[in-house]
Design a protein around this motif. Structure first.
Motif, short mmCIF file in Angstrom:
data_model
loop_
_atom_site.label_atom_id
_atom_site.label_comp_id
_atom_site.label_asym_id
_atom_site.label_seq_id
_atom_site.Cartn_x
_atom_site.Cartn_y
_atom_site.Cartn_z
N ASP A 1 0.83 -1.17 -0.14
CA ASP A 1 0.08 0.00 0.01
C ASP A 1 0.80 1.20 0.15
O ASP A 1 0.67 2.44 -0.60
CB ASP A 1 -0.97 0.13 1.43
N ASP A 2 2.01 1.24 0.75
CA ASP A 2 2.84 2.39 0.99
C ASP A 2 4.05 2.42 0.00
O ASP A 2 4.85 3.33 -0.14
CB ASP A 2 3.25 2.57 2.39
N GLY A 3 4.04 1.55 -0.90
CA GLY A 3 5.21 1.45 -1.81
C GLY A 3 6.42 1.21 -1.29
O GLY A 3 7.63 1.47 -2.20
N THR A 4 6.54 0.66 -0.07
CA THR A 4 7.92 0.20 0.47
C THR A 4 8.34 -1.00 -0.18
O THR A 4 9.71 -1.19 -0.19
CB THR A 4 7.92 0.14 1.92
N MET A 5 7.70 -1.65 -1.07
CA MET A 5 8.18 -2.92 -1.60
C MET A 5 7.57 -3.17 -3.12
O MET A 5 6.25 -3.23 -2.68
CB MET A 5 8.31 -4.06 -0.87
N GLY A 6 7.92 -3.28 -3.99
CA GLY A 6 7.25 -3.64 -5.27
C GLY A 6 6.34 -2.54 -5.75
O GLY A 6 6.54 -1.34 -5.49
N HIS A 7 5.19 -3.03 -6.41
CA HIS A 7 4.48 -2.07 -6.94
C HIS A 7 3.47 -1.38 -5.74
O HIS A 7 3.20 -1.98 -4.78
CB HIS A 7 3.28 -3.00 -7.73
N LYS A 8 3.51 0.03 -5.82
CA LYS A 8 2.66 0.90 -4.81
C LYS A 8 1.06 0.66 -5.30
O LYS A 8 0.65 1.36 -6.27
CB LYS A 8 3.23 2.18 -4.99
N GLY A 9 0.54 -0.11 -4.41
CA GLY A 9 -1.02 -0.23 -4.56
C GLY A 9 -1.34 -1.53 -4.31
O GLY A 9 -0.98 -2.00 -3.28
N LEU A 10 -2.43 -2.18 -5.04
CA LEU A 10 -3.25 -3.42 -4.46
C LEU A 10 -2.69 -4.53 -5.18
O LEU A 10 -2.18 -4.48 -6.38
CB LEU A 10 -4.68 -3.00 -4.55
N VAL A 11 -2.78 -5.72 -4.56
CA VAL A 11 -2.60 -6.92 -5.13
C VAL A 11 -3.30 -7.29 -6.61
O VAL A 11 -2.87 -7.67 -7.53
CB VAL A 11 -2.49 -8.10 -4.33
N LEU A 12 -4.53 -6.60 -6.34
CA LEU A 12 -5.28 -6.54 -7.54
C LEU A 12 -4.77 -6.25 -8.59
O LEU A 12 -4.98 -6.76 -9.85
CB LEU A 12 -6.59 -5.79 -7.14
N GLU A 13 -4.00 -5.24 -8.73
CA GLU A 13 -3.49 -4.48 -9.75
C GLU A 13 -2.39 -5.38 -10.57
O GLU A 13 -2.07 -5.02 -11.54
CB GLU A 13 -2.92 -2.97 -9.27
N LEU A 14 -1.88 -6.07 -9.60
CA LEU A 14 -0.75 -7.00 -10.18
C LEU A 14 -1.38 -8.07 -11.11
O LEU A 14 -0.72 -8.72 -11.79
CB LEU A 14 -0.05 -7.84 -9.30
N MET A 15 -2.47 -8.38 -10.85
CA MET A 15 -3.29 -9.27 -11.59
C MET A 15 -3.47 -8.74 -12.99
O MET A 15 -3.52 -9.74 -13.93
CB MET A 15 -4.78 -9.45 -11.20
N ASN A 16 -3.72 -7.66 -13.23
CA ASN A 16 -3.56 -7.12 -14.68
C ASN A 16 -2.29 -7.36 -15.50
O ASN A 16 -2.41 -7.21 -16.78
CB ASN A 16 -4.06 -5.54 -14.78
N ALA A 17 -1.10 -7.47 -14.77
CA ALA A 17 0.01 -7.70 -15.47
C ALA A 17 0.41 -9.18 -15.82
O ALA A 17 1.41 -9.47 -16.12
CB ALA A 17 1.21 -7.02 -14.70
N VAL A 18 -0.70 -9.97 -15.16
CA VAL A 18 -0.26 -11.41 -15.66
C VAL A 18 -1.51 -12.02 -16.58
O VAL A 18 -2.48 -11.40 -16.70
CB VAL A 18 -0.05 -12.50 -14.43
N LYS A 19 -1.09 -13.03 -17.25
CA LYS A 19 -2.02 -13.81 -18.21
C LYS A 19 -2.79 -14.40 -17.46
O LYS A 19 -2.28 -15.84 -17.26
CB LYS A 19 -1.21 -14.30 -19.43
N LEU A 20 -3.75 -14.28 -16.86
CA LEU A 20 -4.57 -14.92 -15.68
C LEU A 20 -5.07 -16.48 -16.12
O LEU A 20 -5.12 -17.46 -15.78
CB LEU A 20 -5.69 -14.36 -15.21
#
Ligand code: FAD
Ligand code: FES
Length: 254
Positions: free
Chosen positions: A146-165
């Protein structure tokens, strides 16, 4: 070993994973399926459900009285264990794992078994990303904080858009209910519920399928008996993400 009476184990090792989370290792190994849980009796305090994070451990986040007592125990302390109970995740290679915070606990044995190809992991802050080194040796890890201290700053949901589900054979999910509900909606809109499995939490008393405290509306299935893992399409129209019942059975809006 599966007993409906508490089986006394000794804590042989404690690993502190973060400020609030500790892994407690027992002096006994349990035969279990990844995703199953045990009822943990803390003498004089309470009995609470915990996923097995391996065949001889639970990973506990301190959120209240029982979990504070558990995370305050020392090596050599004794606790009671009933179970393992419930079902588990399907063991399918080429799975996608999605978890938030301590929701990694029931998925960890699947990771260790080599079933998870990619793991999307969300937490409030980097300190709450548990088992980082272990995960990176077992799967492709993508992190969101949430605070951007590691990886993508935001929700795990947003990571789902970057993988081919749709390239994964199974999608396994566990985490805070709001996260679970958001992941559910995204998989529903991608028509992927049939190949997804959700590990759910509800208030548990008996853990045995008797008391009814863990039932979910409208089907009435018991999380402790028919779950805690459910296929996504079974949960369509359920209370998950909308309301839950507290210790006295009152319905509370999420
Ligand atoms: C199947 C299952 C597996 C779980 N696995 C883990 C895990 O691996 N690691 C982990 O840290 N937590 C896990 N939990 C959650 C854990 O059971 C609760 O955090 C714990 O019971 C809190 O107890 P407390 O006395 O410390 O907190 P309280 O102050 O009593 O409550 C804090 C929160 O925990 C919930 N809770 C309290 N008692 C219970 C109960 N008997 N059953 C279910 N929820 C309860 C309350 O509804 C509240 O939301 C799991 C829950 C379930 C149902
Ligand atoms: S906890 Fe009693 S029926 Fe599930």
């Amino acid at each position: 070993m599966n007993s409906d009476l508490p089986f006394v184990v000794t804590i042989k090792k404690i690993e502190r994973e973060s400020e609030t989370v500790s892994t407690l290792f027992f002096n006994k190994k349990f035969q279990f399926s990844p995703g199953q849980f045990v009822m943990v009796w803390v003498p004089g305090v309470d009995e609470v459900p915990m996923a097995l994070s391996s065949d001889d451990s639970i990973t506990v986040q301190n959120v209240g009285i029982a979990t504070k007592a558990l995370t305050s125990l020392n090596e050599g302390s004794k606790i009671g264990i009933r179970g393992p109970y419930g079902n588990g995740f399907s063991k399918i290679h080429n799975s996608l794992g999605i978890a938030g915070g301590v929701g990694i606990a029931p998925i960890l044995p699947l990771l260790a078994g080599g079933y998870v190809k990619t793991f999307l992991y969300g937490a409030r802050t980097s300190e709450e990303i548990l088992f980082y080194n272990q995960i990176t040796s077992m799967a492709e890890l993508q992190v969101a904080t949430d605070d951007g201290t590691m990886g993508h700053k935001g929700l795990v949901l947003e990571l789902m858009n970057a993988v081919k589900l749709d390239e994964y054979d199974l999608i396994v999910v566990c985490g805070p209910e709001r996260m679970v509900a958001a992941v559910f909606s995204l998989l529903e809109s991608n028509q992927l519920l049939e190949k997804s499995e959700f590990s759910l939490h509800r208030y548990m008393k008996c853990g045995l399928g008797i008391c009814g405290s863990c039932c979910i509306d409208p089907s009435g299935v018991r999380i402790c008996k028919e779950g805690p893992v459910f296929r996504g399409d079974f949960l369509t129209g359920s209370e998950i993400g909308h309301h839950y019942r507290d210790a006295s059975g009152r319905s509370i809006l999420l």
